[in-house]
Design a protein around this motif. Structure first.
Motif, PDB file in Angstrom:
ATOM      1  N   LEU A 120      10.184   4.140   7.082  1.00  0.00           N
ATOM      2  CA  LEU A 120       9.042   4.938   6.630  1.00  0.00           C
ATOM      3  C   LEU A 120       8.018   5.082   7.754  1.00  0.00           C
ATOM      4  CD1 LEU A 120       8.718   3.034   3.236  1.00  0.00           C
ATOM      5  CD2 LEU A 120       9.979   5.163   3.672  1.00  0.00           C
ATOM      6  N   THR A 121       8.417   5.700   8.851  1.00  0.00           N
ATOM      7  CA  THR A 121       7.559   5.774  10.035  1.00  0.00           C
ATOM      8  C   THR A 121       6.263   6.544   9.787  1.00  0.00           C
ATOM      9  OG1 THR A 121       8.825   7.697  10.796  1.00  0.00           O
ATOM     10  CG2 THR A 121       9.488   5.528  11.640  1.00  0.00           C
ATOM     11  N   LYS A 122       6.288   7.461   8.832  1.00  0.00           N
ATOM     12  CA  LYS A 122       5.073   8.205   8.476  1.00  0.00           C
ATOM     13  C   LYS A 122       4.664   7.913   7.038  1.00  0.00           C
ATOM     14  CE  LYS A 122       6.457  11.934  11.533  1.00  0.00           C
ATOM     15  NZ  LYS A 122       7.074  13.250  11.579  1.00  0.00           N
ATOM     16  N   GLY A 123       5.381   7.035   6.398  1.00  0.00           N
ATOM     17  CA  GLY A 123       5.138   6.719   4.991  1.00  0.00           C
ATOM     18  C   GLY A 123       4.620   5.311   4.806  1.00  0.00           C
ATOM     19  N   LYS A 124       4.884   4.768   3.634  1.00  0.00           N
ATOM     20  CA  LYS A 124       4.345   3.460   3.289  1.00  0.00           C
ATOM     21  C   LYS A 124       5.278   2.742   2.326  1.00  0.00           C
ATOM     22  CE  LYS A 124      -0.054   3.541   3.358  1.00  0.00           C
ATOM     23  NZ  LYS A 124      -0.519   2.901   4.526  1.00  0.00           N
ATOM     24  N   TYR A 125       5.311   1.424   2.468  1.00  0.00           N
ATOM     25  CA  TYR A 125       6.049   0.535   1.567  1.00  0.00           C
ATOM     26  C   TYR A 125       5.018  -0.226   0.738  1.00  0.00           C
ATOM     27  CZ  TYR A 125       8.532  -3.766   0.239  1.00  0.00           C
ATOM     28  OH  TYR A 125       9.055  -4.822  -0.450  1.00  0.00           O
ATOM     29  N   ILE A 126       5.190  -0.196  -0.571  1.00  0.00           N
ATOM     30  CA  ILE A 126       4.315  -0.952  -1.471  1.00  0.00           C
ATOM     31  C   ILE A 126       5.168  -2.022  -2.129  1.00  0.00           C
ATOM     32  CG2 ILE A 126       2.832  -0.875  -3.509  1.00  0.00           C
ATOM     33  CD1 ILE A 126       2.427   2.151  -2.886  1.00  0.00           C
ATOM     34  N   GLY A 127       4.792  -3.271  -1.926  1.00  0.00           N
ATOM     35  CA  GLY A 127       5.508  -4.387  -2.529  1.00  0.00           C
ATOM     36  C   GLY A 127       4.698  -4.957  -3.677  1.00  0.00           C
ATOM     37  N   ILE A 128       5.319  -5.056  -4.830  1.00  0.00           N
ATOM     38  CA  ILE A 128       4.646  -5.586  -6.018  1.00  0.00           C
ATOM     39  C   ILE A 128       5.380  -6.836  -6.472  1.00  0.00           C
ATOM     40  CG2 ILE A 128       4.123  -5.145  -8.455  1.00  0.00           C
ATOM     41  CD1 ILE A 128       3.734  -2.213  -7.697  1.00  0.00           C
ATOM     42  N   ASP A 129       4.629  -7.880  -6.729  1.00  0.00           N
ATOM     43  CA  ASP A 129       5.221  -9.096  -7.263  1.00  0.00           C
ATOM     44  C   ASP A 129       4.205  -9.769  -8.172  1.00  0.00           C
ATOM     45  OD1 ASP A 129       7.905 -10.694  -6.394  1.00  0.00           O
ATOM     46  OD2 ASP A 129       6.395 -12.047  -7.213  1.00  0.00           O
ATOM     47  N   ILE A 130       4.716 -10.504  -9.132  1.00  0.00           N
ATOM     48  CA  ILE A 130       3.864 -11.147 -10.130  1.00  0.00           C
ATOM     49  C   ILE A 130       3.225 -12.436  -9.608  1.00  0.00           C
ATOM     50  CG2 ILE A 130       5.694 -12.517 -11.199  1.00  0.00           C
ATOM     51  CD1 ILE A 130       4.457 -11.786 -13.906  1.00  0.00           C
ATOM     52  N   GLN A 131       3.815 -12.992  -8.546  1.00  0.00           N
ATOM     53  CA  GLN A 131       3.372 -14.311  -8.120  1.00  0.00           C
ATOM     54  C   GLN A 131       2.671 -14.267  -6.763  1.00  0.00           C
ATOM     55  OE1 GLN A 131       6.346 -17.476  -7.879  1.00  0.00           O
ATOM     56  NE2 GLN A 131       5.056 -18.506  -9.381  1.00  0.00           N
TER      57      GLN A 131
ATOM     58  N   GLU B 161       3.312  -2.739   9.782  1.00  0.00           N
ATOM     59  CA  GLU B 161       1.940  -2.438   9.371  1.00  0.00           C
ATOM     60  C   GLU B 161       1.826  -1.444   8.220  1.00  0.00           C
ATOM     61  OE1 GLU B 161      -0.126  -1.303  12.907  1.00  0.00           O
ATOM     62  OE2 GLU B 161       0.109  -3.289  13.827  1.00  0.00           O
ATOM     63  N   ASN B 162       2.869  -0.699   7.927  1.00  0.00           N
ATOM     64  CA  ASN B 162       2.779   0.339   6.895  1.00  0.00           C
ATOM     65  C   ASN B 162       3.138  -0.223   5.514  1.00  0.00           C
ATOM     66  OD1 ASN B 162       5.478   0.023   7.688  1.00  0.00           O
ATOM     67  ND2 ASN B 162       6.006   2.111   7.101  1.00  0.00           N
ATOM     68  N   VAL B 163       2.524  -1.361   5.190  1.00  0.00           N
ATOM     69  CA  VAL B 163       2.813  -2.036   3.928  1.00  0.00           C
ATOM     70  C   VAL B 163       1.532  -2.344   3.154  1.00  0.00           C
ATOM     71  CG1 VAL B 163       4.968  -3.071   4.738  1.00  0.00           C
ATOM     72  CG2 VAL B 163       2.841  -4.303   5.028  1.00  0.00           C
ATOM     73  N   ILE B 164       1.674  -2.326   1.859  1.00  0.00           N
ATOM     74  CA  ILE B 164       0.608  -2.737   0.939  1.00  0.00           C
ATOM     75  C   ILE B 164       1.266  -3.675  -0.058  1.00  0.00           C
ATOM     76  CG2 ILE B 164      -0.943  -1.986  -0.914  1.00  0.00           C
ATOM     77  CD1 ILE B 164      -1.037   0.746   0.456  1.00  0.00           C
ATOM     78  N   PHE B 165       0.597  -4.763  -0.392  1.00  0.00           N
ATOM     79  CA  PHE B 165       1.134  -5.686  -1.380  1.00  0.00           C
ATOM     80  C   PHE B 165       0.166  -5.791  -2.551  1.00  0.00           C
ATOM     81  CE2 PHE B 165       3.033  -6.992   2.617  1.00  0.00           C
ATOM     82  CZ  PHE B 165       4.376  -6.961   2.278  1.00  0.00           C
ATOM     83  N   ILE B 166       0.736  -5.800  -3.748  1.00  0.00           N
ATOM     84  CA  ILE B 166      -0.058  -5.855  -4.969  1.00  0.00           C
ATOM     85  C   ILE B 166       0.493  -6.959  -5.858  1.00  0.00           C
ATOM     86  CG2 ILE B 166      -0.786  -4.610  -7.043  1.00  0.00           C
ATOM     87  CD1 ILE B 166      -0.334  -1.994  -5.422  1.00  0.00           C
ATOM     88  N   GLU B 167      -0.373  -7.861  -6.254  1.00  0.00           N
ATOM     89  CA  GLU B 167       0.024  -8.888  -7.220  1.00  0.00           C
ATOM     90  C   GLU B 167      -0.132  -8.285  -8.604  1.00  0.00           C
ATOM     91  OE1 GLU B 167      -1.467 -13.252  -8.761  1.00  0.00           O
ATOM     92  OE2 GLU B 167      -2.151 -12.552  -6.801  1.00  0.00           O
ATOM     93  N   SER B 168       1.002  -8.080  -9.276  1.00  0.00           N
ATOM     94  CA  SER B 168       0.966  -7.408 -10.561  1.00  0.00           C
ATOM     95  C   SER B 168       2.232  -7.700 -11.348  1.00  0.00           C
ATOM     96  CB  SER B 168       0.832  -5.896 -10.362  1.00  0.00           C
ATOM     97  OG  SER B 168       0.832  -5.215 -11.587  1.00  0.00           O
ATOM     98  N   ASP B 169       2.122  -7.640 -12.629  1.00  0.00           N
ATOM     99  CA  ASP B 169       3.240  -7.738 -13.542  1.00  0.00           C
ATOM    100  C   ASP B 169       3.956  -6.383 -13.552  1.00  0.00           C
ATOM    101  OD1 ASP B 169       4.796  -7.605 -15.955  1.00  0.00           O
ATOM    102  OD2 ASP B 169       3.580  -9.222 -16.776  1.00  0.00           O
TER     103      ASP B 169
END
Length: 124
Positions: A61-72, A89-97
């Motif tokens: 995803l050279t021009k995009g983004k990876y979003i990682g979601i995990d509950i823990q 660097e093109n990552v976002i992490f979200i703690e979520s169910d």
């Protein structure tokens, strides 16, 4: 071995460093990531990202983004550390169910999950 049941959003298999290593190895063994192909500008969401076993997908995803979601929280922190270590660097992490993901409708191009069902609690 005692069965582990959980009604409190915790992993039934744990989130220790040993468990994180196991999930990384499991991801490599199954090898089915080769079929996950995205356009370079896609925004891709992984539900149940764990400690970041699939972070290498963010490199597509050279021009995009990876979003990682995990509950823990521990898994999210480990994934952030891995992204920093690997200079992704093109990552976002979200703690979520996964049942209540805090993303706007139509905000991602693709979503996937791997090795999530094994963590779901089994209730007698």
């Amino acid at each position: 071995m005692t069965k582990q049941y959980s009604r409190d959003n915790s992993y039934t298999l744990g989130a220790s460093p040993i468990e994180q290593d196991r999930l990384e190895i499991q991801s490599e063994i199954y090898g089915d990531k080769q079929y996950l192909k995205f356009a370079d500008n896609n925004i891709v969401c992984e539900i149940g990202c764990g400690a970041g076993a699939n972070l290498d997908l963010a490199r597509q995803l050279t021009k995009g983004k990876y979003i990682g979601i995990d509950i823990q929280k521990e898994q999210i922190e480990a994934a952030k550390e891995k992204a920093n270590r690997e200079k992704i660097e093109n990552v976002i992490f979200i703690e979520s169910d996964a049942r209540n993901i805090l993303l706007e409708d139509d905000s991602v191009d693709a979503a996937f999950c791997r090795f999530v069902l094994i963590h779901q609690p089994i209730f007698p």
